[in-house]
Design an enzyme around this catalytic site. Structure first.
Site, PDB file in Angstrom:
ATOM      1  N   ILE A  11       7.042 -38.097  69.215  1.00 37.57           N
ATOM      2  CA  ILE A  11       6.498 -39.348  69.530  1.00 37.57           C
ATOM      3  C   ILE A  11       7.062 -40.559  69.030  1.00 37.57           C
ATOM      4  CG2 ILE A  11       4.669 -39.641  67.739  1.00 37.57           C
ATOM      5  CD1 ILE A  11       2.799 -40.587  70.313  1.00 37.57           C
ATOM      6  N   ASN A  24      -6.528 -42.447  60.505  1.00 39.67           N
ATOM      7  CA  ASN A  24      -7.653 -42.458  59.838  1.00 39.67           C
ATOM      8  C   ASN A  24      -8.331 -43.794  59.843  1.00 39.67           C
ATOM      9  OD1 ASN A  24      -6.858 -44.031  57.410  1.00 39.67           O
ATOM     10  ND2 ASN A  24      -5.700 -41.936  57.156  1.00 39.67           N
ATOM     11  N   ASP A  34       0.156 -39.253  62.326  1.00 37.02           N
ATOM     12  CA  ASP A  34       0.069 -40.493  61.707  1.00 37.02           C
ATOM     13  C   ASP A  34       0.914 -40.686  60.706  1.00 37.02           C
ATOM     14  OD1 ASP A  34      -1.288 -43.250  61.712  1.00 37.02           O
ATOM     15  OD2 ASP A  34      -2.429 -42.284  59.865  1.00 37.02           O
ATOM     16  N   GLY A 121      -5.312 -32.059  64.988  1.00 42.20           N
ATOM     17  CA  GLY A 121      -4.601 -31.691  63.846  1.00 42.20           C
ATOM     18  C   GLY A 121      -6.026 -31.615  62.742  1.00 42.20           C
TER      19      GLY A 121
END
Length: 168
Positions: A11, A24, A34, A121
Site C-alpha cells: 500500500i 490505533n 500502520d 491483523g
C-alpha cells in the site's frame, strides 16, 4: 461511478490521492500496515496523528502523507474494531470505517483511494467476513471517489477480496 479493484502489493507504493491506514486510537503508529505506512511517511506522520487523535473505532481522520513515495496527498487513519466474537458491534464498526474513509476522502476532494484489509491483523477480525463487509460497504456507500483499490498484502487476502468483489 466508482470502480473497485483488488491489487496484490504494498500500500505504501500506491499512486492514489489518499491511502488508508488501519490505525490505533492514538494515530501515532503501530504495527502491521500502520507501522509500514508510518515508516514510509516519516516521523511527521506520527506527530500529525498525535495532534489530531485520538480517533474512536469506526471513525476516520486525515493527515498529510508527508514523505510517502510515489507522492500521495493524504493518509486517512481509521480505527477498526477488535474482534471479540462478532456480538459486540464489530460488523457495524468495520463498515463504519470504510464509510467514514470515503466521507473523509470526499471532503478532501480525493478521486482515488487505497485501502488495506482493516482490522484483520492484530485486531483479529476474520478475514473472510472482513472482505465481505469491505466490498459491500464500498459498493453501497455514495461517494465522489472514482477509483477504490483494495490492497492485499498476500495471496490469501487477495483471493478473499477478489472473490468477494466477483460475488457481489
Amino acid at each position: 461511478m466508482t470502480t473497485i479493484t483488488v491489487v496484490l502489493g504494498d500500500i505504501t507504493s500506491e499512486r492514489t490521492d489518499a491511502i488508508v491506514t488501519a490505525a490505533n486510537e492514538s494515530l501515532m503508529g503501530g504495527r502491521g500496515v500502520d507501522g509500514a505506512i508510518h515508516r514510509a511517511a516519516g516521523p511527521q506522520l506520527a506527530r500529525a496523528g498525535a495532534a489530531l487523535g485520538p480517533c474512536a473505532p469506526g471513525d476516520a481522520m486525515a493527515t498529510p502523507a508527508f514523505d510517502l513515495w510515489p507522492p500521495v496527498a493524504h493518509v486517512i487513519h481509521t480505527v477498526g474494531p477488535i474482534w471479540e466474537g462478532g456480538d459486540h458491534g464489530e460488523p457495524e464498526l468495520l463498515a463504519s470505517c470504510y464509510r467514514r474513509c470515503l466521507e473523509v476522502a470526499d471532503q478532501l476532494g480525493a478521486s482515488s483511494i487505497a485501502f488495506p484489509a482493516i482490522a484483520t491483523g492484530i485486531y483479529g477480525y476474520p478475514a473472510e467476513q472482513a472482505a465481505r463487509i469491505a466490498v459491500h460497504t464500498l459498493r453501497s456507500t455514495p461517494t465522489a471517489v472514482q477509483a477504490v483499490r483494495l490492497i492485499a498484502f498476500d495471496e490469501a487476502s487477495y483471493d478473499l477480496m477478489a472473490g468477494e468483489l466477483a460475488a457481489q
